[in-house]
Write a protein that holds these residues in place. Structure first.
Motif, short mmCIF file in Angstrom:
data_model
loop_
_atom_site.label_atom_id
_atom_site.label_comp_id
_atom_site.label_asym_id
_atom_site.label_seq_id
_atom_site.Cartn_x
_atom_site.Cartn_y
_atom_site.Cartn_z
N ILE A 1 0.86 -1.18 0.00
CA ILE A 1 0.00 0.00 0.00
C ILE A 1 0.90 1.23 0.00
N ILE B 1 2.98 -1.36 4.18
CA ILE B 1 2.54 0.00 3.90
C ILE B 1 3.77 0.90 3.83
N ASP C 1 -1.62 4.74 -3.53
CA ASP C 1 -2.93 4.11 -3.39
C ASP C 1 -3.83 4.93 -2.47
N VAL C 2 -3.21 5.58 -1.48
CA VAL C 2 -3.95 6.33 -0.47
C VAL C 2 -3.29 7.70 -0.26
N ARG D 1 -7.57 6.44 -2.93
CA ARG D 1 -8.43 6.62 -1.76
C ARG D 1 -7.93 7.79 -0.92
N ARG E 1 -5.79 0.14 5.54
CA ARG E 1 -6.15 -1.13 4.90
C ARG E 1 -7.63 -1.17 4.52
N CYS F 1 -8.38 0.79 1.29
CA CYS F 1 -7.83 0.11 0.12
C CYS F 1 -8.70 -1.08 -0.29
N GLN F 2 -9.53 -1.56 0.63
CA GLN F 2 -10.47 -2.64 0.32
C GLN F 2 -11.84 -2.09 -0.08
#
Length: 221
Positions: free
Chosen positions: A8, A33, A55-56, A83, A122, A125-126
């Motif tokens: 991540i 991460i 990703d975030v 995200r 987490r 990301c899901q």
């Protein structure tokens, strides 16, 4: 053999260097991460997204020039696979609902522990929405009932109007706003007139109070 979980990748956005350093140190202790970049405000964050492809985005609200809420709206529109988790010291329901309406997937309070930070990263990301436990669900529910599930006036402003409102509240002159946004002075004046009419507020002091109340800027008091 089972495949290793994907890493991540996180972009940290906060205008305080020490806060970013602390977050980076915490995240380094979380397996799987990684912090791939940092930014000091919303505009810098948007420039970094294309280059670093996180990703975030873990982002504060109170930042100069472009705050975290406005930046979140841009991220969601321009980078739909990324995200956004808002990191804030404010549990105020207005900020929380504003963040969610603008597309943030998470809202994490700055006093959260490392386990909660990991859980939030987490979860989003899901594809899940994460709110700090301190942001109680009944507060959010009560707020939605009170406003009748309608957006506040600030969410009815255009993205450009919200940008200009924040810069006005930060004390920027019309000329400074025009130079910062690469638009003409006349265009700034037009947006300013339109947002004043939309909000029914016709003085700068009133605009500043409104921007503070709705979380576009954070009062130092």
């Amino acid at each position: 053999m089972t495949a290793a979980p994907e890493l991540i990748r996180v972009l940290l956005v906060d205008n305080h260097t020490l806060v970013r350093a602390g977050l980076r140190a915490l995240i380094q202790n979380i397996q799987g991460i990684q912090v791939v970049a940092e930014a000091g405000d919303g505009r810098e964050a948007l420039r970094s997204l294309g280059e670093h492809q996180p990703d975030v985005v873990l982002m504060d609200i109170a930042m100069p020039e472009m705050n975290g809420l406005e930046a979140a709206a841009h991220v969601v529109k321009e980078f739909p696979l990324v995200r956004v988790v808002i990191l804030s010291m404010h549990a105020n329901e207005e900020y929380v609902l504003q963040a969610l309406r603008l597309g943030a997937m998470g809202y994490l309070l700055k006093d959260a522990g490392i386990s909660e930070l990991e859980l939030a990263l987490r979860a989003v990301c899901q594809g899940e929405t994460y709110l700090s436990p301190a942001v109680s669900k009944h507060v959010v529910s009560n707020y939605l009932q009170r406003v009748g599930n309608k957006f506040s006036s600030s969410t009815q402003l255009t993205s450009r109007q919200r940008e200009i409102l924040q810069l006005i509240a930060e004390g920027r002159t019309t000329k400074e706003i025009a130079e910062l946004l690469y638009i003409s002075v006349k265009t700034v004046e037009t947006h300013r007139m339109q947002l004043m009419k939309r909000l029914d507020i016709f003085d700068v002091a009133g605009l500043v109070r409104y921007a503070i109340r709705t979380g576009l800027v954070i009062s130092d008091n």
